[in-house]
Design an enzyme around this catalytic site. Structure first.
Site, PDB file in Angstrom:
ATOM      1  N   LEU A  13     -54.172  15.829  13.074  1.00  0.00           N
ATOM      2  CA  LEU A  13     -53.365  15.440  14.236  1.00  0.00           C
ATOM      3  C   LEU A  13     -53.703  14.009  14.615  1.00  0.00           C
ATOM      4  O   LEU A  13     -54.837  13.699  14.969  1.00  0.00           O
ATOM      5  CB  LEU A  13     -53.638  16.376  15.416  1.00  0.00           C
ATOM      6  CG  LEU A  13     -53.404  17.866  15.159  1.00  0.00           C
ATOM      7  CD1 LEU A  13     -53.456  18.643  16.472  1.00  0.00           C
ATOM      8  CD2 LEU A  13     -52.083  18.118  14.447  1.00  0.00           C
ATOM      9  N   ARG A  20     -56.706   4.852  26.677  1.00  0.00           N
ATOM     10  CA  ARG A  20     -57.978   4.346  27.212  1.00  0.00           C
ATOM     11  C   ARG A  20     -58.640   3.334  26.294  1.00  0.00           C
ATOM     12  O   ARG A  20     -59.637   2.708  26.673  1.00  0.00           O
ATOM     13  CB  ARG A  20     -58.927   5.505  27.517  1.00  0.00           C
ATOM     14  CG  ARG A  20     -58.648   6.101  28.899  1.00  0.00           C
ATOM     15  CD  ARG A  20     -59.183   7.508  29.029  1.00  0.00           C
ATOM     16  NE  ARG A  20     -60.624   7.569  28.795  1.00  0.00           N
ATOM     17  CZ  ARG A  20     -61.263   8.674  28.413  1.00  0.00           C
ATOM     18  NH1 ARG A  20     -60.596   9.798  28.183  1.00  0.00           N
ATOM     19  NH2 ARG A  20     -62.559   8.665  28.239  1.00  0.00           N
ATOM     20  N   ASN A 374     -60.483 -26.321  -4.329  1.00  0.00           N
ATOM     21  CA  ASN A 374     -59.559 -25.382  -4.977  1.00  0.00           C
ATOM     22  C   ASN A 374     -58.184 -25.361  -4.344  1.00  0.00           C
ATOM     23  O   ASN A 374     -57.263 -24.791  -4.895  1.00  0.00           O
ATOM     24  CB  ASN A 374     -60.158 -23.965  -4.959  1.00  0.00           C
ATOM     25  CG  ASN A 374     -60.430 -23.484  -3.539  1.00  0.00           C
ATOM     26  OD1 ASN A 374     -60.797 -24.271  -2.671  1.00  0.00           O
ATOM     27  ND2 ASN A 374     -60.234 -22.212  -3.303  1.00  0.00           N
TER      28      ASN A 374
END
Ligand code: UD1
Ligand code: CA
Length: 451
Positions: A13, A20, A374
Site C-alpha cells: 500500500l 506531515r 573533458n
C-alpha cells in the site's frame, strides 16, 4: 506444504501522500540508505519469497509507479482513486489475487525496516491452517496504533485508537500493520468489511473480526518495534536511516571490514565491501559502490557508482563519481576526483587531480594538479593515457587527446595534440631570465608609488 513451496502475492500500500513530510515528493519516494522507502519494502517482499507483487498508488502517481518498476520490473501497479481505507486499498489490487495465490501479504510502503525473515514468519501459520496472521508488537507508546484485542489466547479483533474504549487503549500489544491472508479466502473476507467506525473508512484490521465470525483461524506473530517503525515525518525518516545504517555497518564488519568509527560511515543498501577493507572515519558511500579486498578508504572520502580494486588506496578527501573504476593497487589521493574513468593497475593519482571520461594505463603517474579537460561547454571528450606514462604536475590534458605508452609530459603543459609512445612533450612558454632586471623593476615600481 511448506511456506517455500507456496505462491505468495505481496500487496504494497503506497497511496499515502504523507502530508506531515511537508514535501513535494510523495512519502514513499523519500530515500534511506540510498533507496526509496517503497524500494526497501519491495526488496524485503522479494527476499521473503513473493511470487507476485502488486503496488497500490494514489491517482496521478506515475512517479511512484516508475520507481516501483525500476526496483521490481515484474510488479503490477493499481490505482486507488479515492482514499477510503486500508481494506479498500487492498481491494484496489483485487484483480491481482483473483487469479489465486496461496498467500497474500499486505505491507505498507512507508514501513521500510521490516526484515524478510519476519515476512516469512508472518506467512508460516497460513501453511498450518490459519486464515489471517497479524504482525503484533509491544509498543512503548501505543498511541495511534490499532490494539490487538484477545479473548484468552486468541486474537478476536483489532481496534483502532479512535474507536477504542479506555480499557482497550491501555493495551500495549499493537498492530504493526503487516498482515498475511489465506489467498483463497482474501477476496471474500475483504468484501465483508464495512466502514462503520470513527473515520468512516474500510479498515483492513476488521478482517480479524470477519474471520473470527466465520470460524476461521487467526494468529499473531510478534516482531520487534523497530521493524514496524513507519515514516510519517522527517524525524521518523532520520530514525529509519539511523537503523538502516546500524544494520549495514554491522553486516560490513561481520564480513571482515574494519571501521575505526563506524557511526561516522554512511553506507548504501547495495554497498559491497571485501575482506580486510579498512574504512576510516567520515566516509560516505552512495549507491553502487564495490570495494575489493584489502583496499583502504581514508577519511572524508565520498564514493558513488564506483568500483575499487584489491589493495587500492582512496583519499583522504577523495571523490569517486559514477563510472570510476580503480584497478588493483592503484591510488587516488587527497583532493582527487575521478568520474567515468578506468584507472589501470598500480596507476597513481596522488594529489589534486581531476580525471573524467578517461582511460589511464597501468603504472601511469599523474602529477599533482593534472586535469583532464573533458568538457568544452557542449560535449564530453575522452582522454587516453598509456601504460607507464608520466604527466608532470599542473598539466591540462585537453580532450580528445592521447598520451602514448611510456610518454613523458613536462610540468605545466597544456597538451592539445596527441603525444606518441615514449615521446617527451613540453607544452608551455619557454622561461626568460634577464640578469639585473628584477632590481631595476622594483626601483621603478617604488618610484611610481612614492610619486
Ligand atoms: C494502520 C492500521 C493500524 C496500525 C498502523 C501501523 C488500519 C485501519 N490501521 O493505521 O492498526 O497500528 O497502521 O502503522 O489499517 N493507505 C492507502 N489507502 C487508504 C488508506 C491507507 O493506501 O485508503 C495506506 C497508507 O498510505 C499507509 C497505510 O495504508 O501506507 C496505512 O495507512 P494509515 O492511514 O497510515 O494507517 P494508520 O492510521 O497508521
Ligand atoms: Ca501510518
Amino acid at each position: 506444504m511448506a511456506t517455500t513451496d507456496r505462491t505468495c502475492l505481496t500487496v504494497v500500500l503506497a497511496a499515502g501522500e504523507g502530508t506531515r513530510m511537508r514535501s513535494d515528493t510523495p512519502k514513499v519516494l523519500h530515500k534511506a540508505a540510498g533507496r526509496t522507502l517503497v524500494g526497501h519494502v519491495l526488496a524485503a517482499a522479494e527476499a521473503a519469497g513473493s511470487t507476485g507483487l502488486a503496488v497500490v498508488v494514489g491517482p496521478d502517481r506515475q512517479d511512484v509507479a516508475d520507481d516501483v518498476l525500476r526496483t521490481a520490473p515484474g510488479a503490477r501497479i493499481f490505482v486507488q482513486s479515492e482514499r477510503r481505507g486500508t481494506a479498500h486499498a487492498v481491494l484496489a489490487a483485487g484483480e491481482a489475487f483473483a487469479s489465486g495465490f496461496d498467500d497474500v501479504l499486505v505491507v505498507y510502503g512507508d514501513t521500510p525496516l521490516v526484515r524478510p525473515e519476519t515476512l516469512r514468519r508472518l506467512r508460516a501459520p497460513l501453511a498450518h491452517g490459519a486464515s489471517v496472521v497479524v504482525l503484533g508488537f509491544e509498543a512503548e507508546n501505543p498511541t495511534g496504533y490499532g490494539r490487538l484485542i484477545s479473548r484468552g489466547p486468541s486474537l478476536v479483533a483489532i481496534r483502532e485508537e479512535k474507536d477504542a474504549s479506555e480499557d482497550e487503549r491501555a493495551i500495549k500489544l499493537s498492530n504493526g500493520g503487516l498482515m498475511a491472508i489465506d489467498g483463497r479466502r482474501a477476496l471474500e473476507l475483504l468484501g465483508k468489511i464495512g466502514n462503520r467506525n470513527a473515520k468512516g473508512e474500510f479498515y483492513l484490521t476488521d478482517i480479524v473480526e470477519v474471520a473470527v465470525l466465520s470460524g476461521l483461524g487467526v494468529a499473531v506473530e510478534a516482531a520487534p518495534e523497530a521493524e514496524v517503525q513507519g515514516v510519517n515525518d522527517r524525524l521518523q525518516l532520520a530514525a529509519v536511516e539511523a537503523e538502516l545504517q546500524r544494520r549495514l555497518r554491522a553486516a560490513a564488519m561481520a564480513g571482515g571490514v574494519t571501521m575505526i568509527a563506524p557511526e561516522t560511515v554512511f553506507l548504501s543498501h547495495d554497498t559491497r565491501l571485501g575482506r580486510d577493507v579498512i574504512v576510516e572515519p567520515n566516509v560516505v558511500f552512495g549507491p553502487g559502490v564495490t570495494v575489493a579486498d584489502r583496499a583502504v578508504i581514508h577519511a572524508f572520502s565520498h564514493l558513488e557508482g564506483a568500483s575499487v580494486g584489491e589493495g587500492v588506496s582512496i583519499g583522504p578527501f577523495a571523490r569517486l563519481r559514477p563510472g570510476a573504476d580503480m584497478a588493483a593497487g592503484s591510488r587516488a589521493g587527497n583532493f582527487v576526483e575521478v568520474k567515468n574513468a578506468r584507472i589501470g593497475e598500480g596507476a597513481k593519482l596522488n594529489h589534486l587531480t581531476y580525471v573524467g571520461d578517461a582511460e589511464v594505463g597501468p603504472r601511469a603517474n599523474l602529477g599533482a594538479g593534472t586535469i583532464t579537460c573533458n568538457y568544452d561547454g557542449f560535449s564530453k571528450h575522452r582522454t587516453t593515457i598509456g601504460a607507464d606514462a608520466f604527466v608532470g604536475v599542473n598539466s591540462a590534458l585537453v580532450a580528445p587527446v592521447t598520451i602514448g605508452e611510456g610518454a613523458y609530459v613536462g610540468t605545466g603543459s597544456v597538451v592539445t595534440e596527441d603525444v606518441p609512445a615514449d615521446a617527451l612533450a613540453i607544452a608551455r612558454a619557454r622561461q626568460v631570465t634577464m640578469p639585473g632586471r628584477g632590481k631595476k623593476l622594483k626601483a621603478m615600481l617604488k618610484a611610481a608609488k612614492d610619486g
